[in-house]
Design a protein around this motif. Structure first.
Motif, PDB file in Angstrom:
ATOM      1  N   LEU A 194       0.830  -1.206   0.000  1.00  0.00           N
ATOM      2  CA  LEU A 194       0.000   0.000   0.000  1.00  0.00           C
ATOM      3  C   LEU A 194       0.867   1.259   0.000  1.00  0.00           C
ATOM      4  O   LEU A 194       0.611   2.201  -0.757  1.00  0.00           O
ATOM      5  CB  LEU A 194      -0.933  -0.014   1.213  1.00  0.00           C
ATOM      6  CG  LEU A 194      -1.830   1.201   1.391  1.00  0.00           C
ATOM      7  CD1 LEU A 194      -2.680   1.459   0.160  1.00  0.00           C
ATOM      8  CD2 LEU A 194      -2.712   1.008   2.610  1.00  0.00           C
ATOM      9  N   ALA A 205       0.975   4.019  -2.953  1.00  0.00           N
ATOM     10  CA  ALA A 205       0.667   5.412  -2.625  1.00  0.00           C
ATOM     11  C   ALA A 205       1.810   6.333  -3.048  1.00  0.00           C
ATOM     12  O   ALA A 205       1.583   7.433  -3.561  1.00  0.00           O
ATOM     13  CB  ALA A 205       0.384   5.556  -1.136  1.00  0.00           C
ATOM     14  N   ALA A 234      -2.213   4.574  -5.607  1.00  0.00           N
ATOM     15  CA  ALA A 234      -3.166   4.308  -4.526  1.00  0.00           C
ATOM     16  C   ALA A 234      -3.390   5.604  -3.754  1.00  0.00           C
ATOM     17  O   ALA A 234      -2.457   6.370  -3.522  1.00  0.00           O
ATOM     18  CB  ALA A 234      -2.651   3.220  -3.593  1.00  0.00           C
ATOM     19  N   ARG A 283      -5.029   7.018  -0.167  1.00  0.00           N
ATOM     20  CA  ARG A 283      -5.536   6.652   1.154  1.00  0.00           C
ATOM     21  C   ARG A 283      -6.584   7.660   1.577  1.00  0.00           C
ATOM     22  O   ARG A 283      -6.377   8.860   1.501  1.00  0.00           O
ATOM     23  CB  ARG A 283      -4.405   6.652   2.179  1.00  0.00           C
ATOM     24  CG  ARG A 283      -3.318   5.677   1.815  1.00  0.00           C
ATOM     25  CD  ARG A 283      -2.965   4.660   2.816  1.00  0.00           C
ATOM     26  NE  ARG A 283      -4.017   3.950   3.456  1.00  0.00           N
ATOM     27  CZ  ARG A 283      -3.868   3.334   4.613  1.00  0.00           C
ATOM     28  NH1 ARG A 283      -2.738   3.397   5.243  1.00  0.00           N
ATOM     29  NH2 ARG A 283      -4.850   2.666   5.144  1.00  0.00           N
ATOM     30  N   ASP A 343      -9.320   2.794   0.754  1.00  0.00           N
ATOM     31  CA  ASP A 343      -8.199   3.093  -0.120  1.00  0.00           C
ATOM     32  C   ASP A 343      -8.683   2.938  -1.555  1.00  0.00           C
ATOM     33  O   ASP A 343      -9.535   2.090  -1.835  1.00  0.00           O
ATOM     34  CB  ASP A 343      -7.025   2.142   0.113  1.00  0.00           C
ATOM     35  CG  ASP A 343      -6.501   2.205   1.536  1.00  0.00           C
ATOM     36  OD1 ASP A 343      -6.451   3.316   2.088  1.00  0.00           O
ATOM     37  OD2 ASP A 343      -6.143   1.146   2.086  1.00  0.00           O
ATOM     38  N   TYR A 390      -7.336   2.193  -5.375  1.00  0.00           N
ATOM     39  CA  TYR A 390      -6.227   1.707  -6.195  1.00  0.00           C
ATOM     40  C   TYR A 390      -6.546   2.029  -7.648  1.00  0.00           C
ATOM     41  O   TYR A 390      -7.570   1.612  -8.171  1.00  0.00           O
ATOM     42  CB  TYR A 390      -6.044   0.191  -6.010  1.00  0.00           C
ATOM     43  CG  TYR A 390      -5.683  -0.151  -4.593  1.00  0.00           C
ATOM     44  CD1 TYR A 390      -4.360  -0.266  -4.213  1.00  0.00           C
ATOM     45  CD2 TYR A 390      -6.666  -0.320  -3.628  1.00  0.00           C
ATOM     46  CE1 TYR A 390      -4.022  -0.559  -2.907  1.00  0.00           C
ATOM     47  CE2 TYR A 390      -6.333  -0.605  -2.318  1.00  0.00           C
ATOM     48  CZ  TYR A 390      -5.018  -0.723  -1.974  1.00  0.00           C
ATOM     49  OH  TYR A 390      -4.676  -0.995  -0.681  1.00  0.00           O
ATOM     50  N   ALA A 433      -6.829  -2.395   4.631  1.00  0.00           N
ATOM     51  CA  ALA A 433      -5.474  -2.373   4.069  1.00  0.00           C
ATOM     52  C   ALA A 433      -4.926  -3.790   3.879  1.00  0.00           C
ATOM     53  O   ALA A 433      -3.982  -3.991   3.113  1.00  0.00           O
ATOM     54  CB  ALA A 433      -4.544  -1.563   4.964  1.00  0.00           C
ATOM     55  N   SER A 455      -4.611  -4.985   0.227  1.00  0.00           N
ATOM     56  CA  SER A 455      -3.874  -4.133  -0.705  1.00  0.00           C
ATOM     57  C   SER A 455      -3.214  -4.925  -1.828  1.00  0.00           C
ATOM     58  O   SER A 455      -3.180  -4.463  -2.972  1.00  0.00           O
ATOM     59  CB  SER A 455      -2.840  -3.296   0.036  1.00  0.00           C
ATOM     60  OG  SER A 455      -1.853  -4.117   0.608  1.00  0.00           O
TER      61      SER A 455
END
Length: 107
Positions: free
Chosen positions: A42, A46, A51, A53, A58, A60, A91, A94
Motif C-alpha cells: 500500500l 501510494a 493508490a 488513502r 483506499d 487503487y 489495508a 492491498s
C-alpha cells in the motif's frame, strides 16, 4: 412515566441487548490488522500515485494508458468495489486490490 408493560418489556429486552453490544465491542477490539507485506504494498502504491488513502477506504488506480500518438487517453470508467470481511482492516487487501488495478480496474 412508563406503563407497567413498557417497564416489563425493558427488563426482558435489556440484558440480551447488553450481551449483544458487549460481543460486538469485543469483535471490534479484536479487529485484524493488515500484515507488514500488505502495508508495504500500500505504501509503495501510494508513493507512486497508484493508490490514494482516505479515511475508511483506499482507492487503487489502474495504470495510465497511452494512445498511439503518445497522448494519454482518458481512462474508461470501470471499477470494482472490494468489501473487506467484518473485523479485517481494509489495508489487508492491498495486494489483491493492486493486482486487480494492474488489470485495468479502479478498486
Amino acid at each position: 412515566l412508563l406503563s407497567p408493560a413498557a417497564v416489563d418489556a425493558a427488563r426482558r429486552v435489556g440484558p440480551p441487548l447488553g450481551r449483544v453490544r458487549g460481543r460486538l465491542r469485543d469483535v471490534l477490539r479484536a479487529r485484524k490488522r493488515a500484515d507488514d507485506g500488505a502495508l508495504a504494498e500500500l505504501r509503495r502504491r501510494a508513493a507512486s500515485g497508484r493508490a490514494l488513502r482516505r479515511l475508511g477506504y483506499d482507492l487503487y488506480l489502474p495504470p495510465e494508458e497511452e494512445e498511439e500518438g503518445g497522448d494519454r487517453a482518458a481512462p474508461p470508467l470501470r471499477a470494482l468495489l472490494l468489501l473487506p470481511g467484518f473485523g479485517i482492516d481494509h489495508a489487508a487487501y492491498s495486494e489483491v486490490a493492486s493486482r486487480i488495478s494492474d488489470a485495468g480496474l479502479a478498486v
